[in-house]
Scaffold this motif. Structure first.
Motif, PDB file in Angstrom:
ATOM      1  N   VAL A   1       0.669  -1.053   0.116  1.00 31.53           N
ATOM      2  CA  VAL A   1      -0.041   0.029   0.132  1.00 31.53           C
ATOM      3  C   VAL A   1       0.975   1.206   0.157  1.00 31.53           C
ATOM      4  CG1 VAL A   1      -1.560   1.314   1.493  1.00 31.53           C
ATOM      5  CG2 VAL A   1      -2.075  -1.119   1.397  1.00 31.53           C
ATOM      6  N   ASP A   2       0.399   2.065  -0.821  1.00 27.36           N
ATOM      7  CA  ASP A   2       1.246   3.616  -0.934  1.00 27.36           C
ATOM      8  C   ASP A   2       0.392   4.509  -0.442  1.00 27.36           C
ATOM      9  OD1 ASP A   2       3.597   2.195  -2.007  1.00 27.36           O
ATOM     10  OD2 ASP A   2       2.369   2.221  -3.903  1.00 27.36           O
ATOM     11  N   PHE A   3       0.783   5.535  -0.122  1.00 27.63           N
ATOM     12  CA  PHE A   3       0.086   6.853   0.192  1.00 27.63           C
ATOM     13  C   PHE A   3       0.814   7.934  -0.623  1.00 27.63           C
ATOM     14  CE2 PHE A   3      -1.802   4.699   3.708  1.00 27.63           C
ATOM     15  CZ  PHE A   3      -3.045   5.144   3.754  1.00 27.63           C
ATOM     16  N   ALA A   4       0.095   8.952  -1.129  1.00 28.20           N
ATOM     17  CA  ALA A   4       0.558   9.865  -1.927  1.00 28.20           C
ATOM     18  C   ALA A   4       0.930  10.903  -0.828  1.00 28.20           C
ATOM     19  CB  ALA A   4      -0.347  10.387  -2.815  1.00 28.20           C
TER      20      ALA A   4
ATOM     21  N   GLU B   1       3.487  14.963  -0.002  1.00 30.72           N
ATOM     22  CA  GLU B   1       4.095  15.846  -0.625  1.00 30.72           C
ATOM     23  C   GLU B   1       5.442  15.448  -1.158  1.00 30.72           C
ATOM     24  OE1 GLU B   1       4.906  18.413   3.235  1.00 30.72           O
ATOM     25  OE2 GLU B   1       3.015  17.742   2.678  1.00 30.72           O
ATOM     26  N   HIS B   2       5.938  14.394  -0.394  1.00 30.79           N
ATOM     27  CA  HIS B   2       7.240  13.804  -1.117  1.00 30.79           C
ATOM     28  C   HIS B   2       7.177  12.734  -2.127  1.00 30.79           C
ATOM     29  CE1 HIS B   2       8.717  15.432   2.529  1.00 30.79           C
ATOM     30  NE2 HIS B   2       7.643  15.072   3.299  1.00 30.79           N
ATOM     31  N   GLY B   3       5.933  12.614  -2.819  1.00 34.63           N
ATOM     32  CA  GLY B   3       5.778  11.407  -3.607  1.00 34.63           C
ATOM     33  C   GLY B   3       5.161  10.497  -2.856  1.00 34.63           C
ATOM     34  N   TRP B   4       4.872   9.311  -3.829  1.00 39.70           N
ATOM     35  CA  TRP B   4       4.367   8.037  -3.209  1.00 39.70           C
ATOM     36  C   TRP B   4       5.235   7.552  -2.114  1.00 39.70           C
ATOM     37  CZ3 TRP B   4      -0.481   6.851  -4.231  1.00 39.70           C
ATOM     38  CH2 TRP B   4      -1.048   7.068  -5.123  1.00 39.70           C
ATOM     39  N   ALA B   5       4.598   7.318  -0.960  1.00 42.79           N
ATOM     40  CA  ALA B   5       5.321   6.856   0.126  1.00 42.79           C
ATOM     41  C   ALA B   5       4.836   5.286   0.346  1.00 42.79           C
ATOM     42  CB  ALA B   5       4.976   7.547   1.376  1.00 42.79           C
ATOM     43  N   ASN B   6       5.721   4.282   0.489  1.00 40.54           N
ATOM     44  CA  ASN B   6       5.480   3.010   0.679  1.00 40.54           C
ATOM     45  C   ASN B   6       5.088   2.681   2.170  1.00 40.54           C
ATOM     46  OD1 ASN B   6       6.717  -0.142   1.004  1.00 40.54           O
ATOM     47  ND2 ASN B   6       4.993   0.267  -0.292  1.00 40.54           N
ATOM     48  N   VAL B   7       3.918   2.472   2.426  1.00 39.22           N
ATOM     49  CA  VAL B   7       3.458   2.275   3.773  1.00 39.22           C
ATOM     50  C   VAL B   7       3.287   0.696   4.465  1.00 39.22           C
ATOM     51  CG1 VAL B   7       1.360   2.521   5.346  1.00 39.22           C
ATOM     52  CG2 VAL B   7       2.189   4.432   4.290  1.00 39.22           C
ATOM     53  N   LEU B   8       2.996  -0.125   3.175  1.00 41.17           N
ATOM     54  CA  LEU B   8       3.072  -1.461   3.277  1.00 41.17           C
ATOM     55  C   LEU B   8       3.786  -1.927   2.299  1.00 41.17           C
ATOM     56  CD1 LEU B   8      -0.464  -2.659   4.442  1.00 41.17           C
ATOM     57  CD2 LEU B   8       1.099  -1.895   5.897  1.00 41.17           C
ATOM     58  N   GLY B   9       4.991  -2.684   2.553  1.00 43.95           N
ATOM     59  CA  GLY B   9       5.809  -3.135   1.696  1.00 43.95           C
ATOM     60  C   GLY B   9       5.996  -4.714   1.598  1.00 43.95           C
TER      61      GLY B   9
ATOM     62  N   PRO C   1       7.566   7.009   6.004  1.00 41.63           N
ATOM     63  CA  PRO C   1       7.511   6.249   4.816  1.00 41.63           C
ATOM     64  C   PRO C   1       8.124   6.490   3.614  1.00 41.63           C
ATOM     65  CG  PRO C   1       5.149   6.962   5.625  1.00 41.63           C
ATOM     66  CD  PRO C   1       6.482   7.384   6.684  1.00 41.63           C
ATOM     67  N   TRP C   2       8.077   7.856   3.601  1.00 46.89           N
ATOM     68  CA  TRP C   2       8.745   8.331   2.276  1.00 46.89           C
ATOM     69  C   TRP C   2      10.227   8.304   2.137  1.00 46.89           C
ATOM     70  CZ3 TRP C   2       5.770  11.219   5.373  1.00 46.89           C
ATOM     71  CH2 TRP C   2       6.384  12.305   6.053  1.00 46.89           C
ATOM     72  N   ALA C   3      10.859   8.269   3.526  1.00 48.90           N
ATOM     73  CA  ALA C   3      12.371   7.802   3.684  1.00 48.90           C
ATOM     74  C   ALA C   3      12.947   6.678   4.221  1.00 48.90           C
ATOM     75  CB  ALA C   3      12.746   9.168   4.323  1.00 48.90           C
ATOM     76  N   MET C   4      12.449   5.395   3.509  1.00 51.29           N
ATOM     77  CA  MET C   4      12.877   4.232   4.092  1.00 51.29           C
ATOM     78  C   MET C   4      14.183   4.165   3.822  1.00 51.29           C
ATOM     79  SD  MET C   4      10.493   2.657   5.729  1.00 51.29           S
ATOM     80  CE  MET C   4       8.704   2.679   5.802  1.00 51.29           C
ATOM     81  N   PRO C   5      14.875   3.073   4.707  1.00 55.82           N
ATOM     82  CA  PRO C   5      16.268   2.956   4.586  1.00 55.82           C
ATOM     83  C   PRO C   5      16.532   2.098   3.545  1.00 55.82           C
ATOM     84  CG  PRO C   5      15.868   2.902   6.973  1.00 55.82           C
ATOM     85  CD  PRO C   5      14.512   3.053   6.093  1.00 55.82           C
ATOM     86  N   ASN C   6      17.699   1.857   3.029  1.00 51.72           N
ATOM     87  CA  ASN C   6      17.871   0.743   2.036  1.00 51.72           C
ATOM     88  C   ASN C   6      18.147  -0.539   2.848  1.00 51.72           C
ATOM     89  OD1 ASN C   6      17.857   2.180  -0.256  1.00 51.72           O
ATOM     90  ND2 ASN C   6      19.831   2.929  -0.221  1.00 51.72           N
ATOM     91  N   GLY C   7      17.836  -1.538   1.991  1.00 49.56           N
ATOM     92  CA  GLY C   7      18.166  -2.799   2.756  1.00 49.56           C
ATOM     93  C   GLY C   7      17.073  -3.135   3.871  1.00 49.56           C
ATOM     94  N   CYS C   8      17.928  -3.590   5.074  1.00 49.23           N
ATOM     95  CA  CYS C   8      16.703  -3.988   6.413  1.00 49.23           C
ATOM     96  C   CYS C   8      16.375  -2.357   6.753  1.00 49.23           C
ATOM     97  CB  CYS C   8      17.541  -4.436   7.215  1.00 49.23           C
ATOM     98  SG  CYS C   8      16.784  -4.687   8.803  1.00 49.23           S
TER      99      CYS C   8
END
Ligand SMILES: Nc1ncnc2c1ncn2[C@@H]1O[C@H](COP(=O)(O)OP(=O)(O)OP(=O)(O)O)[C@@H](O)[C@H]1O
Ligand SMILES: [Mg+2]
Lengths: 291, 314, 342
Positions: free
Chosen positions: C25-28, C30-38, C292-299
Motif C-alpha cells: 500500500v502506498d500513500f500520496a 508531498e514527497h511523492g508516493w510513500a510506501n506504507v506497506l511493503g 514512509p517516504w524515507a525508508m532506509p535501504n536494505g533492512c
C-alpha cells in the motif's frame, strides 16, 4: 518595520494579506474586470458614441447595427451609450449606500466593541431588529415614509446594511480590546481615540474590507431592484436596474434590452463577490467559520 | 426538545416587540405633518382629519404605539388610507400566493443546492466540483429579477412551456398552480441554491473525512446510506444556518418577482402600498414579513436540536 | 491452533480463514508516493487469535483497513498483493460483495472510540443498523439485538442505554459500544485495533474474556492489534511483529517470547518490564520509526539495530523460515542468538 511588529503583536499583516490576495488569480481577474467596468462608465461622456438622450426614431428598437453597436430602445436611444451612463449612476448609488453603512456601522461598532456594557447590548439588539427584515423590504418601507428618489433610497439601504458592518467591526474590536497589550495601554492611560486609531482600526480593516466588497455587490443588486420598481433612480436618469425595467416591457420584440443591463449587473456583482471571496481567503482564519 | 422551543420563544418574543416598535416608528420618518403628507394628492381638510385619525396621530407617540400594538396583537392593523380596506384582510387575501411562491422556491433551492453541493463535496477537486463551484459563484451574483426575465423570455415567449404571468390558487388544480409558479420560484431559488450548494460542499467534504463515516463504511452499509444518512445529517448544521439567512433574502425578493410575474401576493401589496405611501398597509406588511421570518428562524433553531443531539439538553 | 503449512501464494485451505500475501500500500504525500506497506503477508485460521504488534506508524491500522478495502483513496492505493478470505480474493471482488462482507463476515473495532461513533444517531441505532442491513431484520429485532450485544460487552442498563447518544457515553463505554457493533452479526473475523486502550483494567479483562468466548463459541478468528505485549501474551495464539510497513517476525506466542529471532522483537521484549503486566508499552528502543517516504535501504530496521552490519543495508531482506511455524526477516538470522523475555 521590525520594532513596529514588536509593538503590535497582533498587527494585521496587511502586507502579507495583500500579497496573498495578489496570488489569487480569480480575484485578480475580477479586480481587473471591475476596474474596466468602472473606467468605461466614468468616461461615458468621452467614450459614449451618443449623448444620453439623443433620439433616433427611424431606428427605434433596432438590433445591433454599425451605427448602434448594441441596438436602440423604444425611443431610438443608443443602448451602448445608455448602459455606460447608467453604469455611472448604478455604481455611484451602490457606493453611496455602502458609504452610509460605513459611516453608521463602523463608529458604532468600534464604540460597542470598545465600551461593551449596556451600550453594546442596546446597539446589538438594534442590529438584531434591523437584520430581521429582508434588506429590500425594509428599504422600501423607509422609502414609503421618506418618499422615493435616489438619495432617499440609498440612505435607506445604507441604514439597512449598517448592522452587518456594525457586527463585523464590533467583534473584531472586542477581540483586539481583550489582548493584553491593549489592556496594558489602556491601564497606563493612553487616550481611547489613540488606542482605537493605532491598535484597533488596523486589525478591523481586513475583515471590514471583505464585508464592504460583498456589500457593494448586494447594494448594486438592491439598487437595481428598487430602480426596477421605480423606487430608486427614476427616469429619465438611467440606471442598470431602470434600463432593465424599461427593457422588460419590450421583451417580446427586443430581448437584447433585457439581456444587456442584466449582464452588466451580473458581471459587476460577480466581480465584487469574487474580490470579496479573494480577500476572505487571503484573511485565512475567516474562511472556515460557519457564519 | 420542547424546552428548546420554549427557550427560543423566550428570545423571539422580545425581539418581535422591538421589531414592532421599529415598524411603528417609521411614521416619525415622514417629513412634515404625516397626516398632510400621507392623505393623498391635494387633500381636503376632511381627508387630512381622517388620515390623522387613522394614523392615531392625536396622542403622544408612545401612547399611539401602545394602541397600535394592542390592536396588532388582535390582528387589527387598521385600514388602508386609500380604499379603507382593513389591512389584515388585505394581507390575508394575498398570503396564500406569497406562501406558495416562497415555499416552492425554498424547496427548489434546498433540493438543487444540497444535491449539487453533495456531489461536489464527495469528490473535491473533480470536474463535478469545479463545475458546481463555478456555477455557484455565478448563481450568487446574477440578479434574481433578471433571471426571472430571462426565464420568461426562454420558457414562456420563445418556447411557450409555462405562462409568463399570473397566479392560480392551488385549489384550482395543483398542476396549473405549479406551472404558474415554476418560473418565478426558480428565479428566486437560484441565488439561495448557490449559497446552499457552497455550504453543503464544504460541510460534506469535511464530514466525509470523519472517523464515523469510516465506521459506517466498515459496517457494510450501501454508499447511499453512508452519505445520505451518516454524512448528510452531520453536514446539515452549517447548511441550516445559511438556510435561515437565505430564506430572509428570498422573501425580500418576492416583492420584485411578484411584480414582474403579476402574482397577487403580499410582495405586490408591499410595492403598491409603498408607492402610494399607504403607511398602515406598509406597517401591516412589514409586521407580517417579520413574523414569517422569525418563525423561520425559530424552525431553524429547533432543527439544530434535531441535527445535533447535544444541543437538546442545553 | 495452527497446523503449520508452508506459505502458498494460492487460495486458502479449509481451516484457513484469512491469508494476506505480499500486500503493498502506498500513500500520496508531498514527497511523492510513500510506501506504507511493503509486501505484508500473514494468515489467520478459524478460531485463532493473532496479535499484530509494532511501534506507532508501522502500518498496523493500514493493514487492518486493507482487509476491508477501506484504505482511503485518495491518498492511498493498493499497489500489489492479495487478501484471501477462504477462497475469495478481497482485492478482486466487486464493491457490492465487499459491502456484504464488511460488518457481517469481517468487522473492525477502530482505535479511536471518541470519534468513531456518529454523534447524530443513538448508539442503539448505529448497532441495530448493522444488524438490519445484514440480517434483513425488522427495526424491533435490530434494537433487541443492540440491547443483547450492549449487555454482552458489559454496558449496565443496556435496555435504556440503547437510546442514548454517543456524547452521553464515557470513552470506555463508547469503546465497548464499538465492540458491540463489531460483534452484532457474529462475524468470522474481527479486526480489533487497540480495542482496550481506553479501558481500565477490570473492563479490559472483561473484554478480553468476551473475545475469548467469541472464539470458543462461534469460532471467530481475531486479528488483535496492540502495543501491549502483556495482553498479547495473555490472549494471542500467534504474534506478527511489524516494523516500517513490513512483517519482521511471526511466531507462536510462547516461542516468540522465549526466543525472538529478530533484533527488533528482542528490543520490544526487553522494553517490556515484566511478563503479564498490562501497562507495559513499547517505548525504549533508541531512535524512531522511519518516515514512509524515507525508508532506509536494505533492512528497514538497520539504522536502529545493535547488530547492524554494512551488508544489512545492501539489499532488501526476505522473510525466511526461522524454525517450526515461524519466520523472521533478518540478514543475520543464522548467526544471532537473541534474548527472550525473562
Ligand atoms: N490517510 C493517510 N494519509 C497519509 N498517510 C497515512 C494515512 N494513514 C496512514 N498513513 C501513514 O501510514 C503509516 C502507517 O500508519 P498506521 O496508522 O497504519 O500506523 P499504526 O501502526 O496503526 O500506528 P499506531 O500505533 O499509532 O496506530 C504511517 O506512516 C502514516 O503516516
Ligand atoms: Mg493504528
Amino acid at each position: 518595520m521590525s520594532d513596529h511588529a514588536i509593538e503590535h503583536p497582533q498587527a494585521p499583516g496587511l502586507r502579507r494579506f495583500l500579497r496573498r490576495f495578489r496570488t489569487n488569480r480569480t480575484a485578480l481577474v475580477a479586480a481587473v474586470v471591475l476596474a474596466l467596468v468602472t473606467i468605461i462608465s466614468l468616461s461615458a461622456p468621452l467614450l459614449a458614441p451618443y449623448s444620453l438622450h439623443e433620439i433616433d426614431v427611424p431606428n427605434r428598437l433596432s438590433g445591433p447595427t454599425p451605427e448602434h453597436w448594441l441596438g436602440t430602445d423604444s425611443l431610438g436611444r443608443d443602448t451602448l451609450s445608455r448602459l455606460m451612463y447608467a453604469g455611472q449612476v448604478s455604481l455611484a448609488a451602490a457606493g453611496l449606500a455602502v458609504a452610509i453603512a460605513i459611516v453608521l456601522g463602523v463608529p458604532l461598532g468600534l464604540l460597542a466593541g470598545y465600551r461593551g456594557g449596556v451600550l453594546d447590548w442596546l446597539l446589538g439588539r438594534g442590529a438584531d431588529v434591523l437584520m430581521t427584515f429582508p434588506a429590500v423590504v425594509l428599504a422600501m418601507a423607509i422609502i414609503a415614509a421618506t418618499g422615493p428618489g435616489l438619495t432617499n433610497a440609498m440612505i435607506a439601504l445604507g441604514v439597512v446594511y449598517s448592522p452587518r458592518l456594525f457586527r463585523v467591526v464590533r467583534s473584531a474590536t472586542l477581540s483586539v480590546r481583550q489582548e493584553t497589550y491593549v489592556e496594558a495601554s489602556i491601564s497606563i492611560g493612553t487616550p481611547a481615540l489613540s488606542i482605537i486609531a493605532r491598535r484597533i482600526l488596523p486589525n478591523v480593516l481586513s475583515p471590514l474590507l471583505v464585508q464592504i466588497s460583498l456589500m457593494l455587490a448586494a447594494a448594486l443588486l438592491a439598487e437595481a431592484a428598487l430602480s426596477l420598481l421605480g423606487l430608486g433612480v427614476v427616469p429619465p436618469t438611467p440606471s442598470w436596474g431602470g434600463l432593465l425595467g424599461v427593457g422588460f416591457t419590450e421583451i417580446r420584440t427586443t430581448p437584447l434590452l433585457v439581456w444587456l443591463p442584466g449582464i452588466a449587473i451580473a458581471i459587476t456583482t460577480l466581480s465584487f463577490n469574487l474580490i470579496g471571496d479573494g480577500l476572505r481567503d487571503a484573511l485565512g482564519r475567516e474562511t472556515r467559520k460557519g457564519d | 426538545m420542547l424546552l428548546l422551543i420554549a427557550r427560543r420563544l423566550l428570545v423571539t418574543i422580545p425581539l418581535l416587540i422591538l421589531v414592532s416598535f421599529l415598524i411603528y416608528s417609521l411614521i416619525a420618518l415622514v417629513p412634515g405633518d404625516p397626516a398632510v403628507t400621507l392623505a393623498g394628492q391635494d387633500p381636503t381638510p376632511e381627508q387630512i382629519a381622517a388620515a390623522r385619525e387613522e394614523l392615531g396621530l392625536t396622542d403622544p407617540f408612545i401612547v399611539q404605539y401602545w394602541h397600535w400594538l394592542v390592536n396588532a396583537v388582535q390582528l387589527d392593523f387598521g385600514a388602508s388610507l386609500f380604499n379603507s380596506e382593513p389591512v389584515a384582510s388585505a394581507i390575508a387575501a394575498r398570503l396564500p400566493a406569497t406562501l406558495s411562491l416562497t415555499v416552492l422556491a425554498l424547496l427548489i433551492a434546498i433540493l438543487l443546492g444540497v444535491a449539487a453541493g453533495t456531489l461536489a463535496g464527495l469528490r473535491p477537486g473533480s470536474w463535478i466540483d469545479r463545475v458546481a463551484t463555478f456555477s455557484a459563484s455565478v448563481g450568487v451574483a446574477v440578479p434574481y429579477f433578471w433571471v426571472g426575465m430571462i426565464l420568461v423570455l426562454l420558457f414562456a415567449i420563445q418556447t411557450p412551456l409555462f405562462p409568463a404571468i399570473g397566479y392560480v390558487p392551488i385549489g384550482d388544480g395543483v398542476l396549473t398552480w405549479a406551472s404558474h409558479l415554476i418560473l418565478p420560484a426558480t428565479a428566486l431559488a437560484i441565488a439561495p441554491a448557490a449559497v446552499i450548494a457552497r455550504q453543503t460542499r464544504a460541510a460534506v467534504a469535511n464530514v466525509m473525512t470523519e472517523d464515523y463515516v469510516r465506521t459506517a463504511e466498515a459496517k457494510g452499509l450501501p454508499r447511499s446510506r453512508v452519505v445520505g444518512k451518516h454524512a448528510l445529517k452531520n453536514a446539515a448544521l452549517p447548511v441550516v444556518t445559511v438556510f435561515g439567512i437565505e430564506a430572509n433574502r428570498l422573501i425580500g425578493g418576492t416583492v420584485v418577482i411578484e411584480q414582474l410575474f403579476a402574482i397577487p401576493g403580499v410582495g405586490q401589496l408591499a410595492f403598491t402600498s409603498v408607492f402610494s405611501r399607504d403607511m398602515p398597509m406598509v406597517q401591516g406588511v412589514l409586521l407580517t414579513t417579520a413574523v414569517l421570518i422569525l418563525l423561520i428562524n425559530l424552525l431553524v433553531d429547533v432543527s439544530y436540536g434535531y441535527f445535533n443531539p447535544r444541543v437538546r439538553q442545553l | 491452533m495452527r497446523t503449520g503449512q508452508p506459505n502458498q501464494p494460492t487460495g486458502g485451505t479449509a481451516s484457513e480463514l484469512l491469508r494476506i500475501s505480499e500486500l503493498r500500500v502506498d500513500f500520496a504525500t508531498e514527497h511523492g508516493w510513500a510506501n506504507v506497506l511493503g509486501g505484508v503477508s500473514l494468515d489467520i485460521h478459524d478460531g485463532e487469535i493473532v496479535g499484530l504488534v509494532g511501534e506507532s506508524g508501522s502500518g498496523k491500522t493500514v493493514t487492518g483497513l486493507s482487509i476491508l478495502g477501506l484504505v482511503p483513496s485518495p491518498p492511498g492505493r493498493t499497489s500489489g498483493g492479495h487478501i484471501w478470505l477462504h477462497d475469495e480474493d478481497l482485492t478482486e471482488v466487486a464493491e457490492p460483495r465487499l459491502r456484504q462482507i464488511r460488518g457481517n463476515e469481517i468487522s473492525m473495532i477502530f482505535q479511536e472510540p471518541m470519534t468513531s461513533l456518529n454523534p447524530a444517531f443513538t448508539v442503539g441505532d448505529q448497532i441495530s443498523e448493522t444488524f438490519r442491513r445484514h440480517r434483513r431484520a425488522s427495526r424491533k429485532q435490530g434494537t433487541q439485538r443492540a440491547v443483547e450485544v450492549l449487555d454482552l460487552v458489559g454496558i449496565p442498563n443496556a435496555a435504556t442505554r440503547v437510546h442514548a447518544y454517543p456524547h452521553e457515553f464515557s470513552g470506555g463505554m463508547r469503546q465497548r459500544a464499538m465492540i458491540a457493533m463489531a460483534l452484532c452479526c457474529d462475524p468470522r473475523l474481527i479486526i480489533a485495533d487497540e480495542p482496550t486502550t481506553a479501558l481500565d483494567v477490570t473492563v479490559q479483562s472483561q473484554i478480553l474474556d468476551l473475545l475469548r468466548s467469541m472464539r470458543a463459541e462461534i469460532g471467530t478468528g481475531i486479528l488483535f492489534i496492540t502495543h501491549d505485549l502483556g495482553v498479547v501474551a495473555e490472549l494471542c495464539d500467534r504474534v506478527v511483529v511489524m516494523y516500517g510497513g513490513e512483517v519482521v517476525e511471526t511466531a507462536p506466542v510462547h516461542d516468540l517470547f522465549q526466543l525472538p529471532r529478530h533484533p527488533y522483537t528482542e528490543g520490544l521484549l526487553s522494553a517490556m518490564p515484566q511478563l503479564g503486566s498490562r501497562t507495559a508499552k513499547l517505548a525504549s528502543i533508541p531512535g524512531h520509526t522511519p518516515e514512509p517516504w524515507a525508508m532506509p535501504n536494505g533492512c528497514r530496521f538497520g539504522p536502529r539495530c545493535t547488530y547492524h552490519q554494512e551488508s544489512c543495508s545492501e539489499s532488501p531482506v526476505a522473510l525466511e523460515s526461522a524454525g517450526t511455524e515461524r519466520q523472521a526477516r533478518c540478514a543475520r538470522l543464522a548467526e544471532l542468538n537473541l534474548r527472550g523475555a525473562s
